[in-house]
Design a protein around this motif. Structure first.
Motif, PDB file in Angstrom:
ATOM      1  N   UNK A   6       6.542 -10.863 -11.221  1.00 25.17           N
ATOM      2  CA  UNK A   6       6.136  -9.630 -10.553  1.00 25.17           C
ATOM      3  C   UNK A   6       5.833  -9.885  -9.079  1.00 25.17           C
ATOM      4  N   UNK A   7       5.356 -11.074  -8.748  1.00 25.13           N
ATOM      5  CA  UNK A   7       5.011 -11.375  -7.361  1.00 25.13           C
ATOM      6  C   UNK A   7       6.252 -11.450  -6.469  1.00 25.13           C
ATOM      7  N   UNK A   8       7.437 -11.511  -7.066  1.00 26.43           N
ATOM      8  CA  UNK A   8       8.678 -11.543  -6.291  1.00 26.43           C
ATOM      9  C   UNK A   8       8.881 -10.221  -5.549  1.00 26.43           C
ATOM     10  N   UNK A   9       8.506  -9.119  -6.157  1.00 25.22           N
ATOM     11  CA  UNK A   9       8.660  -7.815  -5.542  1.00 25.22           C
ATOM     12  C   UNK A   9       7.448  -7.513  -4.668  1.00 25.22           C
ATOM     13  N   UNK A  10       7.703  -7.115  -3.435  1.00 23.60           N
ATOM     14  CA  UNK A  10       6.606  -6.806  -2.532  1.00 23.60           C
ATOM     15  C   UNK A  10       6.025  -5.451  -2.877  1.00 23.60           C
ATOM     16  N   UNK A  11       4.733  -5.363  -2.816  1.00 23.90           N
ATOM     17  CA  UNK A  11       4.069  -4.093  -3.051  1.00 23.90           C
ATOM     18  C   UNK A  11       2.903  -3.972  -2.086  1.00 23.90           C
ATOM     19  N   UNK A  12       2.573  -2.742  -1.775  1.00 23.31           N
ATOM     20  CA  UNK A  12       1.481  -2.463  -0.851  1.00 23.31           C
ATOM     21  C   UNK A  12       0.388  -1.757  -1.628  1.00 23.31           C
ATOM     22  N   UNK A  13      -0.822  -2.311  -1.550  1.00 23.98           N
ATOM     23  CA  UNK A  13      -1.950  -1.713  -2.252  1.00 23.98           C
ATOM     24  C   UNK A  13      -2.467  -0.529  -1.448  1.00 23.98           C
ATOM     25  N   UNK A  14      -2.533   0.612  -2.081  1.00 24.49           N
ATOM     26  CA  UNK A  14      -3.030   1.843  -1.459  1.00 24.49           C
ATOM     27  C   UNK A  14      -4.151   2.353  -2.343  1.00 24.49           C
TER      28      UNK A  14
END
Length: 58
Positions: A6-14
């Motif tokens: 899962x850490x491979x995909x970048x995500x932004x915490x909102x």
């Protein structure tokens, strides 16, 4: 089937929501497009108002 962590995909915490970078980029793109469209529309409206005022003075 290849499994990626899962850490491979970048995500932004909102807040408590994590949004993918694709979602964030689409939202930013739509916001910029609407901002430019409103700016052009407002500029055209002001310009036409000023031009009609000049025609009425003559």
């Amino acid at each position: 089937m290849i499994e990626l962590p899962y850490s491979y995909f970048l995500s932004i915490a909102f807040g408590e929501i994590e949004l993918s970078t694709t979602t964030v980029s689409i939202l930013i793109g739509i916001s910029v497009f609407i901002f430019i469209a409103v700016g052009i529309s407002s500029f055209s409206l002001i310009r036409s108002t000023l031009l009609s005022d000049e025609e009425n003075e003559n």
